[in-house]
Design a protein around this motif. Structure first.
Motif, PDB file in Angstrom:
ATOM      1  N   ARG A   5     -15.676  11.800  34.899  1.00 35.88           N
ATOM      2  CA  ARG A   5     -14.448  12.245  35.571  1.00 35.88           C
ATOM      3  C   ARG A   5     -13.440  12.723  34.536  1.00 35.88           C
ATOM      4  N   PRO A   6     -13.386  14.042  34.286  1.00 38.67           N
ATOM      5  CA  PRO A   6     -12.437  14.550  33.286  1.00 38.67           C
ATOM      6  C   PRO A   6     -10.996  14.181  33.590  1.00 38.67           C
ATOM      7  N   ASP A   7     -10.663  14.065  34.877  1.00 43.90           N
ATOM      8  CA  ASP A   7      -9.291  13.751  35.268  1.00 43.90           C
ATOM      9  C   ASP A   7      -8.899  12.314  34.932  1.00 43.90           C
ATOM     10  N   LEU A   8      -9.889  11.469  34.630  1.00 39.99           N
ATOM     11  CA  LEU A   8      -9.611  10.072  34.296  1.00 39.99           C
ATOM     12  C   LEU A   8      -9.723   9.798  32.798  1.00 39.99           C
ATOM     13  N   VAL A   9      -9.875  10.870  32.016  1.00 36.18           N
ATOM     14  CA  VAL A   9     -10.003  10.752  30.566  1.00 36.18           C
ATOM     15  C   VAL A   9      -8.816  11.448  29.905  1.00 36.18           C
ATOM     16  N   ASP A  10      -8.188  10.777  28.950  1.00 37.86           N
ATOM     17  CA  ASP A  10      -7.000  11.327  28.293  1.00 37.86           C
ATOM     18  C   ASP A  10      -7.318  12.129  27.048  1.00 37.86           C
ATOM     19  N   LEU A  11      -8.446  11.855  26.427  1.00 35.90           N
ATOM     20  CA  LEU A  11      -8.795  12.529  25.186  1.00 35.90           C
ATOM     21  C   LEU A  11     -10.297  12.437  24.970  1.00 35.90           C
ATOM     22  N   VAL A  12     -10.912  13.535  24.518  1.00 34.28           N
ATOM     23  CA  VAL A  12     -12.314  13.519  24.097  1.00 34.28           C
ATOM     24  C   VAL A  12     -12.348  13.926  22.624  1.00 34.28           C
ATOM     25  N   ILE A  13     -12.965  13.104  21.805  1.00 32.69           N
ATOM     26  CA  ILE A  13     -12.990  13.323  20.355  1.00 32.69           C
ATOM     27  C   ILE A  13     -14.421  13.646  19.922  1.00 32.69           C
ATOM     28  N   PRO A  14     -14.666  14.857  19.400  1.00 32.21           N
ATOM     29  CA  PRO A  14     -16.015  15.173  18.905  1.00 32.21           C
ATOM     30  C   PRO A  14     -16.282  14.455  17.589  1.00 32.21           C
ATOM     31  N   VAL A  15     -17.475  13.903  17.457  1.00 28.16           N
ATOM     32  CA  VAL A  15     -17.832  13.143  16.255  1.00 28.16           C
ATOM     33  C   VAL A  15     -19.144  13.679  15.697  1.00 28.16           C
ATOM     34  N   PRO A  16     -19.174  14.121  14.438  1.00 25.21           N
ATOM     35  CA  PRO A  16     -20.443  14.539  13.832  1.00 25.21           C
ATOM     36  C   PRO A  16     -21.449  13.387  13.844  1.00 25.21           C
ATOM     37  N   ASP A  17     -22.706  13.695  14.073  1.00 25.65           N
ATOM     38  CA  ASP A  17     -23.721  12.644  14.155  1.00 25.65           C
ATOM     39  C   ASP A  17     -23.787  11.808  12.884  1.00 25.65           C
ATOM     40  N   ALA A  18     -23.704  12.459  11.735  1.00 27.48           N
ATOM     41  CA  ALA A  18     -23.761  11.718  10.475  1.00 27.48           C
ATOM     42  C   ALA A  18     -22.576  10.766  10.341  1.00 27.48           C
ATOM     43  N   ALA A  19     -21.428  11.153  10.889  1.00 27.42           N
ATOM     44  CA  ALA A  19     -20.249  10.287  10.856  1.00 27.42           C
ATOM     45  C   ALA A  19     -20.468   9.053  11.727  1.00 27.42           C
ATOM     46  N   GLY A  20     -21.069   9.254  12.900  1.00 23.68           N
ATOM     47  CA  GLY A  20     -21.364   8.119  13.767  1.00 23.68           C
ATOM     48  C   GLY A  20     -22.332   7.145  13.118  1.00 23.68           C
TER      49      GLY A  20
END
Length: 328
Positions: free
Chosen positions: A227-242
């Protein structure tokens, strides 16, 4: 006691999972990890599986002897097989790809049956063709009890989670709005996943067509449960960083977490760094999705990372800078 009453007793909520203080020394900012790995099946998927079964029982879709069917793999299949066994129900899961004894074993040890289908997108149609109740974790709404439990423990300003079905971020966001809380929800999204571009561009049917390399989170399409309307922020994370952050969690807590937990931590640290730069204070909670010895042979193994072209060392250095900058 009727079968339904016994089933609902089995599906009642368990003990709250603990909060672990994570040692970032940001002035006025506290980071907590909610350890979902303590569930009987070792992951956040335990909570979602319980909610799916409970909803199906309450709606009269599952009863004594009903064959329960799902199209999924990994932790979700294990959690669902665990509940099916406790309820005395046959369980069949359709998994993507070629047959894998290693992937099937945890489900079969719980009495479930695994069927493998290629190409991977065909698993949903294959599951629907099996006689029984299709749980459909990606398409069927089933709010779990994470939000009420968490807010009974702490009053966070941000909660950070990865997204697979989207149920966790939707549950958190919906509960927060329904109860008038000021807390915000951030989703950590790995490479190849559709959630960050779909949320940013406001395209509800966005698709990348590429599978995530981070087990348990990231999807090639925007799933109905997100539900995009229930999310305040989406943060992309590089796989190597994860992967680097997963190793950092293990270093600090001793827990051999998977890449999904590392991805959420990386996003939480970036969020804290932004808060620090703005002079904000508050509490951030990041979820530990699971922890298992099998992760030692994947994201905690240098050879595994090198085979996938993941430059973990580069991100380990940045991770240390993020922690230092968050520490002020």
């Amino acid at each position: 006691m009727s079968w339904n009453a016994r089933a609902l007793d089995v599906l009642a909520a368990g003990e709250p999972t603990p909060l672990v203080d994570f040692p970032v020394r940001a002035p006025g900012i506290r980071l907590l990890l909610k350890d979902e790995s303590v569930h009987p099946t070792g992951s956040l998927r335990h909570r979602h599986a319980r909610a799916l079964f409970r909803r199906a029982v309450l709606d009269g879709l599952v009863g004594p002897g009903t064959t329960v069917v799902e199209a999924t793999g990994g932790n979700a299949a294990v959690a669902q097989a665990w509940f099916a066994r406790r309820l005395g129900l046959p369980y069949i899961v359709v998994m993507p790809g070629e047959h894998s004894r290693a992937r099937a074993r945890p489900v079969e040890e719980l009495g479930g049956e695994c069927r493998f289908v290629t190409p991977p997108p065909a698993i949903y149609d294959a599951a629907r063709e099996i006689e029984g109740h299709f749980l459909d974790q990606f398409g069927r709404a089933a709010e779990h009890d994470l939000a009420a439990e968490l807010f009974g423990q702490v009053r966070p300003d941000w909660v950070v989670t990865g997204a697979s079905t989207g149920a966790t971020s939707a549950t958190l966001g919906g509960w927060i709005r329904a109860h008038g809380r000021s807390c915000r929800v951030a989703v950590a999204d790995p490479e190849n996943s559709a959630y960050f571009p779909g949320w940013t561009l406001d395209v509800p049917d966005y698709a990348t067509g590429m599978p995530s390399r981070i087990e348990g989170i990231g999807r090639p399409r925007m799933e109905p449960g997100f539900r995009p309307d229930l999310v305040d922020l989406v943060i992309p994370v590089p796989d190597a960083a994860g992967v680097a952050a997963a190793r950092h969690i293990r270093e600090v807590t001793g827990l051999p977490v998977g890449g999904s937990s590392g991805t959420a931590l990386w996003a939480a640290l970036e969020l804290i760094d932004r808060m620090r730069a703005r002079g904000e204070s508050g509490t951030v909670v990041s979820l530990i999705g699971d922890a298992a010895e099998r992760h030692l042979a994947t994201c905690h193994d240098d050879a595994w990372a090198a085979e996938r072209g993941l430059d973990v060392a580069q991100h380990e250095e940045k991770l240390r800078r993020l922690v230092r900058s968050a520490g002020g």
